[in-house]
Design a protein around this motif. Structure first.
Motif, mmCIF file in Angstrom:
data_model
loop_
_atom_site.group_PDB
_atom_site.id
_atom_site.type_symbol
_atom_site.label_atom_id
_atom_site.label_comp_id
_atom_site.label_asym_id
_atom_site.label_seq_id
_atom_site.Cartn_x
_atom_site.Cartn_y
_atom_site.Cartn_z
ATOM 1 N N LEU A 292 0.826 -1.204 0.000
ATOM 2 C CA LEU A 292 0.000 0.000 0.000
ATOM 3 C C LEU A 292 0.853 1.244 0.000
ATOM 4 O O LEU A 292 0.972 1.951 -0.965
ATOM 5 C CB LEU A 292 -0.921 -0.011 1.213
ATOM 6 C CG LEU A 292 -1.946 -1.147 1.173
ATOM 7 C CD1 LEU A 292 -2.571 -1.348 2.516
ATOM 8 C CD2 LEU A 292 -2.990 -0.832 0.127
ATOM 9 N N GLN A 293 1.457 1.531 1.108
ATOM 10 C CA GLN A 293 2.386 2.657 1.159
ATOM 11 C C GLN A 293 3.329 2.413 2.317
ATOM 12 O O GLN A 293 3.089 1.560 3.161
ATOM 13 C CB GLN A 293 1.653 3.984 1.300
ATOM 14 C CG GLN A 293 0.814 4.080 2.575
ATOM 15 C CD GLN A 293 0.109 5.419 2.670
ATOM 16 O OE1 GLN A 293 -0.457 5.878 1.694
ATOM 17 N NE2 GLN A 293 0.141 6.016 3.834
ATOM 18 N N SER B 147 4.038 3.592 5.090
ATOM 19 C CA SER B 147 3.771 3.743 6.515
ATOM 20 C C SER B 147 2.802 2.700 7.072
ATOM 21 O O SER B 147 2.445 2.756 8.237
ATOM 22 C CB SER B 147 3.231 5.137 6.794
ATOM 23 O OG SER B 147 1.994 5.298 6.136
ATOM 24 N N ALA B 148 2.352 1.750 6.243
ATOM 25 C CA ALA B 148 1.365 0.774 6.719
ATOM 26 C C ALA B 148 2.027 -0.297 7.585
ATOM 27 O O ALA B 148 2.027 -1.479 7.252
ATOM 28 C CB ALA B 148 0.621 0.147 5.545
ATOM 29 N N PHE B 149 2.595 0.153 8.711
ATOM 30 C CA PHE B 149 3.287 -0.759 9.626
ATOM 31 C C PHE B 149 2.672 -0.680 11.016
ATOM 32 O O PHE B 149 1.997 0.297 11.348
ATOM 33 C CB PHE B 149 4.767 -0.378 9.750
ATOM 34 C CG PHE B 149 5.570 -0.608 8.514
ATOM 35 C CD1 PHE B 149 5.667 -1.874 7.960
ATOM 36 C CD2 PHE B 149 6.251 0.439 7.908
ATOM 37 C CE1 PHE B 149 6.415 -2.093 6.824
ATOM 38 C CE2 PHE B 149 7.004 0.236 6.766
ATOM 39 C CZ PHE B 149 7.087 -1.029 6.229
ATOM 40 N N PHE B 150 2.976 -1.683 11.837
ATOM 41 C CA PHE B 150 2.612 -1.613 13.254
ATOM 42 C C PHE B 150 3.532 -0.600 13.920
ATOM 43 O O PHE B 150 4.726 -0.540 13.615
ATOM 44 C CB PHE B 150 2.787 -2.980 13.912
ATOM 45 C CG PHE B 150 1.831 -4.013 13.403
ATOM 46 C CD1 PHE B 150 0.577 -4.153 13.970
ATOM 47 C CD2 PHE B 150 2.177 -4.833 12.345
ATOM 48 C CE1 PHE B 150 -0.317 -5.091 13.484
ATOM 49 C CE2 PHE B 150 1.291 -5.779 11.853
ATOM 50 C CZ PHE B 150 0.042 -5.906 12.426
ATOM 51 N N GLU B 151 2.979 0.190 14.844
ATOM 52 C CA GLU B 151 3.784 1.243 15.463
ATOM 53 C C GLU B 151 4.875 0.670 16.369
ATOM 54 O O GLU B 151 4.645 -0.285 17.084
ATOM 55 C CB GLU B 151 2.917 2.177 16.319
ATOM 56 C CG GLU B 151 1.735 2.807 15.629
ATOM 57 C CD GLU B 151 0.464 2.046 15.888
ATOM 58 O OE1 GLU B 151 0.127 1.845 17.053
ATOM 59 O OE2 GLU B 151 -0.179 1.619 14.911
ATOM 60 N N ARG B 152 6.025 1.317 16.302
ATOM 61 C CA ARG B 152 7.128 1.058 17.225
ATOM 62 C C ARG B 152 7.680 -0.359 17.214
ATOM 63 O O ARG B 152 8.207 -0.828 18.210
ATOM 64 C CB ARG B 152 6.755 1.454 18.665
ATOM 65 C CG ARG B 152 6.608 2.953 18.845
ATOM 66 C CD ARG B 152 6.087 3.323 20.212
ATOM 67 N NE ARG B 152 4.690 2.998 20.329
ATOM 68 C CZ ARG B 152 3.706 3.761 19.871
ATOM 69 N NH1 ARG B 152 3.982 4.902 19.309
ATOM 70 N NH2 ARG B 152 2.456 3.399 19.984
ATOM 71 N N LEU B 153 7.559 -1.062 16.081
ATOM 72 C CA LEU B 153 8.209 -2.367 15.983
ATOM 73 C C LEU B 153 9.449 -2.223 15.113
ATOM 74 O O LEU B 153 9.519 -1.346 14.256
ATOM 75 C CB LEU B 153 7.268 -3.403 15.348
ATOM 76 C CG LEU B 153 6.004 -3.800 16.104
ATOM 77 C CD1 LEU B 153 5.445 -5.096 15.529
ATOM 78 C CD2 LEU B 153 6.248 -3.960 17.586
ATOM 79 N N GLU C 85 10.705 -7.398 13.598
ATOM 80 C CA GLU C 85 9.410 -7.693 14.225
ATOM 81 C C GLU C 85 8.253 -7.471 13.256
ATOM 82 O O GLU C 85 7.271 -8.220 13.267
ATOM 83 C CB GLU C 85 9.230 -6.817 15.477
ATOM 84 C CG GLU C 85 10.118 -7.231 16.625
ATOM 85 C CD GLU C 85 10.197 -6.182 17.727
ATOM 86 O OE1 GLU C 85 10.676 -6.518 18.814
ATOM 87 O OE2 GLU C 85 9.784 -5.029 17.485
ATOM 88 N N THR D 244 5.800 -10.435 12.160
ATOM 89 C CA THR D 244 4.361 -10.313 12.404
ATOM 90 C C THR D 244 3.584 -10.674 11.143
ATOM 91 O O THR D 244 2.637 -11.466 11.179
ATOM 92 C CB THR D 244 4.015 -8.877 12.840
ATOM 93 O OG1 THR D 244 4.773 -8.566 14.004
ATOM 94 C CG2 THR D 244 2.536 -8.745 13.165
ATOM 95 N N PHE D 245 4.002 -10.101 10.009
ATOM 96 C CA PHE D 245 3.287 -10.406 8.767
ATOM 97 C C PHE D 245 3.450 -11.880 8.387
ATOM 98 O O PHE D 245 2.495 -12.517 7.942
ATOM 99 C CB PHE D 245 3.757 -9.492 7.632
ATOM 100 C CG PHE D 245 3.114 -8.137 7.679
ATOM 101 C CD1 PHE D 245 1.784 -7.984 7.312
ATOM 102 C CD2 PHE D 245 3.813 -7.020 8.118
ATOM 103 C CE1 PHE D 245 1.163 -6.751 7.371
ATOM 104 C CE2 PHE D 245 3.199 -5.778 8.182
ATOM 105 C CZ PHE D 245 1.877 -5.641 7.804
ATOM 106 N N ARG E 227 13.819 0.463 14.492
ATOM 107 C CA ARG E 227 12.370 0.662 14.427
ATOM 108 C C ARG E 227 11.998 1.284 13.092
ATOM 109 O O ARG E 227 12.728 2.127 12.578
ATOM 110 C CB ARG E 227 11.934 1.595 15.558
ATOM 111 C CG ARG E 227 12.152 0.946 16.890
ATOM 112 C CD ARG E 227 11.083 1.307 17.867
ATOM 113 N NE ARG E 227 11.499 0.910 19.189
ATOM 114 C CZ ARG E 227 11.162 1.564 20.284
ATOM 115 N NH1 ARG E 227 10.413 2.631 20.192
ATOM 116 N NH2 ARG E 227 11.563 1.140 21.451
ATOM 117 N N CYS F 260 7.512 -7.230 3.211
ATOM 118 C CA CYS F 260 6.329 -7.709 3.938
ATOM 119 C C CYS F 260 5.261 -8.202 2.962
ATOM 120 O O CYS F 260 4.506 -9.120 3.263
ATOM 121 C CB CYS F 260 5.741 -6.601 4.826
ATOM 122 S SG CYS F 260 6.778 -6.193 6.244
#
Lengths: 353, 300
Positions: free
Chosen positions: B83-84, B86-92, B96, B100-101, B128, B144
């Motif tokens: 997508l773009q 910034s489509a990440f989990f915060e602060r990982l 990580e 996660t993905f 991070r 990802c």
């Protein structure tokens, strides 16, 4: 199940690395505990200051038990100068001055502080009455045995701690749900998860699980410190506060979800969450006891879930009521969750546009 | 090598705006297919309908033989959507994130580590995501997207907002995505990007596909002039204009630019006069194609 565990871990890591959130959710309520705990700690046993001008044999020669009670009630200063002592009373530096002429005791006091005046007058005359009874040589006909209905230790901390804990939990659950939703929508993470084989249920379950874990941590730290530092004493059915806090967390998450559903930005969501949580905390007795609030305010407070959480926690944690006292608050909190959760689901949007 | 994406007469309207207005195309397996057009041309909406994020008002989409709308859980593990950045989990950290993905797609974490290696982020695994540069974030995002080895990969403007250096670095990675038979469909508003990366390009504007072919075929079919430039003092303007095959000659800064549809005799004539200093030959580009198709300058 795996996706839920994976998402929970990711959210939990994100939370414990967010120093700002940790401050607001853990330290901020503790600051209030120390602040209020410090302000109110002396209230129960406020002492009056009394100046004895010259010799006052009646008071200085009180028998054992009475002497002790007298010293508990008064800070006694000695003075030889009557005029100076009366000036001090007038200016409010001391609460009263007393002198004795033979069998006559003269008490100089000020009406400026009416509560203090009444206390001093009543207390001193009770000692004089006691001395009269003793001088008559007769055993007293009537006796008075005071019995406080609450635990002996019922101090302000007992009321403060559950209320402040309720506020802390309301804050973290509301903001947690609202900000996760808005941020994930803004960064398109929500869309990314929609394109992955992850069910909506797993996302919601993970957020609920993490919020419950955070509430548990808040509870342990908060109650632990209140017990260690401020001598909070829990009553028998305190363990019922665990399901209470869980039900409360769910209802505040529903509020947060609603705030997150109607706002486009993180700023907007935290604004709405603040607008709900802060008045709710005041009106639900988190900062001030509701018992002293006017009737209409108590009526208004019944629309807030926090009111039921606070009342329930007070009942089982400090008022010594049985486990059943938590049943109604838990039921009301769950009903709130269902109604607000349904509205939030209806308002929910996956996309920002 | 059959078609893995089939789009027939796709339509999507927002109010009175025809965002997608009768788009049809097919993408074959293993192809790197590009949709090129200015912002607002309808590229992203087209892509989102194919991914199954939006419902079309009309027309049909088949992805690996299945309908993507409504949310088709059989299809989700077989496609990867970037997508773009910034489509990440915060602060990982980067590691990580990809673990996660990987776990969400039921893929071993080891596979995530391999992907980080493949996108050259091994020295950033413990950083991070917020601390990564734009290019590094974009590479992590692509890693990802690829972690579950999808058959079709969607990339929406993968190099937007990157500086030129980072863009070119990313091209090397993007160019290898379809090596193993994977199909890639990307949107871009960069002409040069489409020209370098894509096997076939659909040129889109105002919700319609104006032309669709390989970049070479698109430019070759154009009958556009080739521009030959040499340093300004190599030749007089009159002499240059008089050369056989030259249609137009003009100074452009310190260069003399000759336009021709028959470059060979012109180049020979220039060589004869020893006037090849600073020689540059530029054939027709997609920009010329766009200009011809729409009658206006390209606005990115």
């Amino acid at each position: 199940m795996t996706s839920m565990a994976t998402l929970s871990l990711a959210m939990w890591r994100g939370f414990i690395r967010d120093k700002m959130a940790l401050f607001f959710i853990i330290l901020f309520p503790l600051m209030f505990l120390f602040l209020f705990g410090g302000i109110f700690s002396d209230q129960g046993q406020s002492r009056s200051t009394l100046v004895e001008v010259g010799e006052v044999p009646l008071l200085s020669e009180l028998p054992g038990g009475a002497k002790e009670a007298f010293e508990d009630a008064f800070d006694v200063q000695k003075s030889a100068d009557l005029d100076a002592a009366i000036d001090e009373v007038r200016s409010g530096d001391v609460d009263a001055a007393v002198e004795q002429h033979g069998d006559d005791l003269v008490l100089h006091f000020s009406r400026a502080d009416q509560v203090k005046a009444a206390t001093v007058l009543g207390t001193v005359s009770s000692f004089v009455d006691g001395a009269n009874v003793a001088a008559s040589g007769q055993p007293p006909t009537y006796t008075l045995t005071p019995d406080q209905v609450e635990d002996d230790s019922l101090e302000s901390i007992q009321y403060l701690a559950p209320g402040l804990l309720g506020w802390a939990i309301a804050m973290s659950a509301t903001f947690g749900a609202a900000l996760t939703l808005v941020q994930w929508r803004t960064t398109k993470l929500l869309r990314r998860l929609r394109l992955a084989p992850v069910s909506t249920g797993a996302i919601v379950a993970a957020r609920v699980f993490v919020s419950l874990a955070i509430a548990a941590v808040q509870m342990v730290i908060f109650v632990g410190i209140a017990m260690a530092v401020f001598d909070l004493k829990l009553t028998d059915a305190w363990w019922m506060s665990v399901p209470l806090v869980a039900a409360g967390t769910l209802s505040f998450m529903a509020i947060g979800l609603l705030a997150g559903s109607v706002s486009k930005t993180a700023e907007g969501a935290s604004g709405i969450a603040n607008l709900i949580v802060l008045p709710m905390a005041f009106l639900s007795g988190s900062f001030i006891p509701l018992d002293v609030a006017p009737g209409w305010l108590q009526t208004v407070s019944t629309v807030f879930p926090l009111r039921y959480l606070n009342e329930g926690m007070l009942d089982v944690m400090v008022r010594g009521e049985g486990p059943a006292a938590a049943a109604v608050p838990i039921a009301v909190l769950l009903a709130f969750t269902l109604v607000i959760g349904a509205i939030a689901t209806w308002m929910f949007r996956w996309e920002a546009d | 090598m059959g078609a893995v994406i089939q789009v027939q007469d796709l339509k999507k309207t927002y109010g009175s705006v025809h965002a997608v207005d009768g788009v049809s195309f097919e993408v074959n397996q293993g192809e790197l297919f590009g949709i090129l057009g200015p912002n607002g041309a309808g590229k992203t909406t087209t892509l989102e309908i194919i991914e199954g994020l939006r419902e079309a008002d009309g027309g049909t989409v088949e992805l690996l033989g299945e309908r993507p709308w409504p949310r088709n859980s059989r299809l989700l593990p077989r496609i990867g959507v970037q997508l773009q950045a910034s489509a990440f989990f915060e602060r990982l950290t980067a590691r990580e994130q990809i673990h996660t993905f990987a776990s969400l797609y039921g893929v071993p974490a080891r596979r995530g580590d391999e992907m980080l290696e493949q996108v050259a982020l091994t020295d950033k695994v413990d950083t991070r995501t917020e601390k990564l540069s734009g290019g590094q974030m974009q590479r992590l995002s692509i890693a990802c997207t690829l972690v579950h080895d999808p058959e079709i990969v969607f990339l929406d403007e993968p190099t937007a907002a990157l500086d030129p250096q980072a863009r070119r670095n990313l091209w090397d990675l993007l160019g290898t995505l379809n090596d193993s038979g994977r199909t890639v469909i990307l949107t871009t508003h960069y002409m040069d990007e489409a020209e370098v990366l894509c096997d076939r390009v659909a040129i889109m504007d105002h919700g319609k596909i104006l032309d669709l072919d390989t970049p070479t075929a698109l430019t070759r079919g154009l009958d556009a002039a080739t521009h030959i430039s040499v340093t300004a003092d190599s030749l007089d303007l009159e002499v240059a204009s008089a050369l056989a095959g030259v249609e137009d000659a003009a100074y452009d800064g310190d260069s003399l630019v000759l336009s021709t549809r028959r470059p060979a005799p012109v180049l020979a004539a220039l060589a004869e006069r020893d006037a090849l200093d600073g020689l540059q030959v530029r054939g027709a580009t997609l920009e010329d194609v766009f200009l011809t198709l729409t009658g206006r300058e390209y606005r990115a």
